[in-house]
Write a protein that holds these residues in place. Structure first.
Motif, PDB file in Angstrom:
ATOM      1  N   LEU A 225       4.183   0.462   0.735  1.00 37.27           N
ATOM      2  CA  LEU A 225       3.202   0.367   1.813  1.00 37.27           C
ATOM      3  C   LEU A 225       3.213   1.608   2.708  1.00 37.27           C
ATOM      4  O   LEU A 225       2.227   2.329   2.779  1.00 37.27           O
ATOM      5  CB  LEU A 225       3.476  -0.887   2.642  1.00 37.27           C
ATOM      6  CG  LEU A 225       3.322  -2.211   1.893  1.00 37.27           C
ATOM      7  CD1 LEU A 225       3.651  -3.377   2.814  1.00 37.27           C
ATOM      8  CD2 LEU A 225       1.906  -2.363   1.356  1.00 37.27           C
ATOM      9  N   VAL A 226       4.339   1.871   3.353  1.00 36.97           N
ATOM     10  CA  VAL A 226       4.414   2.997   4.280  1.00 36.97           C
ATOM     11  C   VAL A 226       4.198   4.318   3.541  1.00 36.97           C
ATOM     12  O   VAL A 226       3.439   5.188   3.981  1.00 36.97           O
ATOM     13  CB  VAL A 226       5.761   2.995   5.025  1.00 36.97           C
ATOM     14  CG1 VAL A 226       5.850   4.196   5.956  1.00 36.97           C
ATOM     15  CG2 VAL A 226       5.935   1.705   5.812  1.00 36.97           C
ATOM     16  N   GLY A 227       4.878   4.468   2.390  1.00 41.82           N
ATOM     17  CA  GLY A 227       4.746   5.699   1.635  1.00 41.82           C
ATOM     18  C   GLY A 227       3.326   5.963   1.195  1.00 41.82           C
ATOM     19  O   GLY A 227       2.807   7.089   1.314  1.00 41.82           O
ATOM     20  N   MET A 228       2.650   4.942   0.699  1.00 44.39           N
ATOM     21  CA  MET A 228       1.277   5.116   0.235  1.00 44.39           C
ATOM     22  C   MET A 228       0.332   5.443   1.385  1.00 44.39           C
ATOM     23  O   MET A 228      -0.551   6.299   1.269  1.00 44.39           O
ATOM     24  CB  MET A 228       0.803   3.854  -0.489  1.00 44.39           C
ATOM     25  CG  MET A 228      -0.559   3.991  -1.141  1.00 44.39           C
ATOM     26  SD  MET A 228      -0.568   5.234  -2.453  1.00 44.39           S
ATOM     27  CE  MET A 228       0.417   4.398  -3.697  1.00 44.39           C
ATOM     28  N   LEU A 229       0.502   4.774   2.536  1.00 41.04           N
ATOM     29  CA  LEU A 229      -0.351   5.052   3.686  1.00 41.04           C
ATOM     30  C   LEU A 229      -0.149   6.483   4.194  1.00 41.04           C
ATOM     31  O   LEU A 229      -1.117   7.190   4.506  1.00 41.04           O
ATOM     32  CB  LEU A 229      -0.057   4.048   4.808  1.00 41.04           C
ATOM     33  CG  LEU A 229      -0.512   2.609   4.557  1.00 41.04           C
ATOM     34  CD1 LEU A 229      -0.023   1.697   5.675  1.00 41.04           C
ATOM     35  CD2 LEU A 229      -2.028   2.525   4.434  1.00 41.04           C
ATOM     36  N   LEU A 230       1.104   6.926   4.258  1.00 41.39           N
ATOM     37  CA  LEU A 230       1.380   8.291   4.710  1.00 41.39           C
ATOM     38  C   LEU A 230       0.825   9.315   3.727  1.00 41.39           C
ATOM     39  O   LEU A 230       0.289  10.353   4.128  1.00 41.39           O
ATOM     40  CB  LEU A 230       2.889   8.487   4.886  1.00 41.39           C
ATOM     41  CG  LEU A 230       3.535   7.742   6.055  1.00 41.39           C
ATOM     42  CD1 LEU A 230       5.044   7.935   6.040  1.00 41.39           C
ATOM     43  CD2 LEU A 230       2.953   8.206   7.390  1.00 41.39           C
ATOM     44  N   TRP A 231       0.964   9.016   2.430  1.00 45.07           N
ATOM     45  CA  TRP A 231       0.447   9.935   1.402  1.00 45.07           C
ATOM     46  C   TRP A 231      -1.079  10.076   1.528  1.00 45.07           C
ATOM     47  O   TRP A 231      -1.611  11.184   1.503  1.00 45.07           O
ATOM     48  CB  TRP A 231       0.836   9.430   0.022  1.00 45.07           C
ATOM     49  CG  TRP A 231       0.223  10.189  -1.112  1.00 45.07           C
ATOM     50  CD1 TRP A 231      -0.891   9.871  -1.827  1.00 45.07           C
ATOM     51  CD2 TRP A 231       0.689  11.431  -1.664  1.00 45.07           C
ATOM     52  NE1 TRP A 231      -1.146  10.815  -2.792  1.00 45.07           N
ATOM     53  CE2 TRP A 231      -0.189  11.787  -2.711  1.00 45.07           C
ATOM     54  CE3 TRP A 231       1.766  12.265  -1.382  1.00 45.07           C
ATOM     55  CZ2 TRP A 231      -0.020  12.939  -3.470  1.00 45.07           C
ATOM     56  CZ3 TRP A 231       1.928  13.424  -2.131  1.00 45.07           C
ATOM     57  CH2 TRP A 231       1.051  13.745  -3.155  1.00 45.07           C
ATOM     58  N   ASN A 232      -1.774   8.948   1.657  1.00 42.26           N
ATOM     59  CA  ASN A 232      -3.227   8.996   1.766  1.00 42.26           C
ATOM     60  C   ASN A 232      -3.677   9.706   3.042  1.00 42.26           C
ATOM     61  O   ASN A 232      -4.660  10.456   3.047  1.00 42.26           O
ATOM     62  CB  ASN A 232      -3.802   7.581   1.723  1.00 42.26           C
ATOM     63  CG  ASN A 232      -3.664   6.944   0.352  1.00 42.26           C
ATOM     64  OD1 ASN A 232      -3.552   7.637  -0.651  1.00 42.26           O
ATOM     65  ND2 ASN A 232      -3.653   5.624   0.308  1.00 42.26           N
ATOM     66  N   TYR A 233      -2.935   9.479   4.136  1.00 45.25           N
ATOM     67  CA  TYR A 233      -3.250  10.178   5.381  1.00 45.25           C
ATOM     68  C   TYR A 233      -3.070  11.687   5.212  1.00 45.25           C
ATOM     69  O   TYR A 233      -3.918  12.491   5.618  1.00 45.25           O
ATOM     70  CB  TYR A 233      -2.350   9.671   6.517  1.00 45.25           C
ATOM     71  CG  TYR A 233      -2.371  10.550   7.749  1.00 45.25           C
ATOM     72  CD1 TYR A 233      -3.434  10.496   8.645  1.00 45.25           C
ATOM     73  CD2 TYR A 233      -1.324  11.444   7.997  1.00 45.25           C
ATOM     74  CE1 TYR A 233      -3.456  11.315   9.771  1.00 45.25           C
ATOM     75  CE2 TYR A 233      -1.340  12.262   9.116  1.00 45.25           C
ATOM     76  CZ  TYR A 233      -2.402  12.200  10.002  1.00 45.25           C
ATOM     77  OH  TYR A 233      -2.426  13.021  11.092  1.00 45.25           O
TER      78      TYR A 233
END
Length: 312
Positions: A225-233
């Protein structure tokens, strides 16, 4: 000019993904591997429920082909990747597993050539050859020639990396058409159902200490969750080639985490083999996998396949 916050976001995402093999190794050595895996994905799938109203799934016209591709992606990405990786990492060190998993971009590129009919160029061919040499170096140096269990473990981890490559190639058209968040949630839910059926006996018998439950909870939320959101940002503000270069830190984080957190040995063979794999990745990508691939035929409205980040 890309903001510093975007680069930091991408770096944190890569660190979270790089620590995933370390967390997996710690958990599978203290509890039933499939039980831990089932609990983790049950947690991840539940975390997507709060965004359900924003997905507006009822407004989408799903045809039979799309539903079939979504189901295939969910099973390949969740079951096909995670089950062999989780079982294999019992017999290989976390750092070694991280290096093997860092070959995912190579599988994505190779499958793009085979499935999407993109051209095999010299950088990709050289990168595949060099990275394979690095994997062989790691295998021999870590005793795989005399240890059946380690050979099987490495093979399972590589199978997981290949399955993630297959998922990344197949999910690209879905993400471009329906959006990353919607496709991520749907494939997560679809893939978790058969995974829970496989893992249910182990889930019922799983027993962890306080530290184990904390690691499992953070592992479930961090990379997925956190990793994917940060990556997309980060990708919304940083050019793809620059972001892609940071993915090469993935095995470095895994090796460092294995040595410092799990007390794994750091041998010269591991350093040399890991370096060779990284060189192979850089050769194959030419700053990015997509730049080493030239489509044979591409219509004006057709986009290139998305270069998906590593999964946990």
């Amino acid at each position: 000019m890309p903001s510093r916050a975007a680069f930091v976001a991408i770096l944190v995402a890569v660190v979270l993904w790089g620590l995933a093999p370390v967390a997996t190794r710690y958990l599978v050595l203290t509890a039933d591997p499939l039980g831990v895996l089932g609990i983790r994905f049950l947690l991840c799938s539940l975390c997507y429920l709060p965004v359900l109203p924003w997905l507006r799934l009822g407004d989408v016209r799903w045809n039979r082909g799309t539903l079939g591709l979504l189901a295939a992606c969910g099973i390949i990405g969740v079951v096909g990747y995670n089950v062999p990786m989780t079982l294999g990492i019992r017999d290989v060190h976390a750092g070694f597993a991280g290096i093997l998993l860092s070959t995912e971009p190579l599988w994505i590129a190779l499958l793009s050539v085979v499935v999407l009919r993109q051209r095999l160029t010299a950088p990709l061919a050289w990168g595949l050859a060099v990275a394979f040499t690095g994997v062989v170096t790691l295998s021999v140096g870590n005793g795989l020639t005399v240890s059946t269990s380690m050979f099987g473990g490495a093979a399972l981890v590589l199978l997981g990396a290949f399955m993630w490559g297959a998922y990344s190639v197949a999910v690209g058209p879905l993400v471009r058409r329906y959006g990353a968040l919607r496709v991520s949630a749907v494939t997560m839910w679809i893939g978790t159902v058969p995974l829970l059926a496989i893992c249910l006996p182990g889930m019922l018998s799983t027993s962890l200490g306080t530290t184990g439950w904390v690691v499992l909870f953070l592992y479930g939320l961090g990379p997925n969750l956190v990793g994917m959101l940060l990556w997309n940002y980060g990708l919304s503000r940083v050019p793809g080639p620059q972001a892609g270069l940071l993915l090469n830190l993935y095995p470095v984080v895994s090796v460092t985490g294995g040595v410092t957190l799990l007390g794994e040995p750091l041998t010269m063979t591991t350093l040399v083999g890991g370096l060779v794999v990284l060189v192979g990745l850089l050769l194959s990508q030419d700053n990015r996998v997509s730049r080493a691939l030239v489509p044979r035929r591409r219509s004006p409205g057709q986009a290139r396949p998305a270069d998906a980040p590593p999964q946990c």
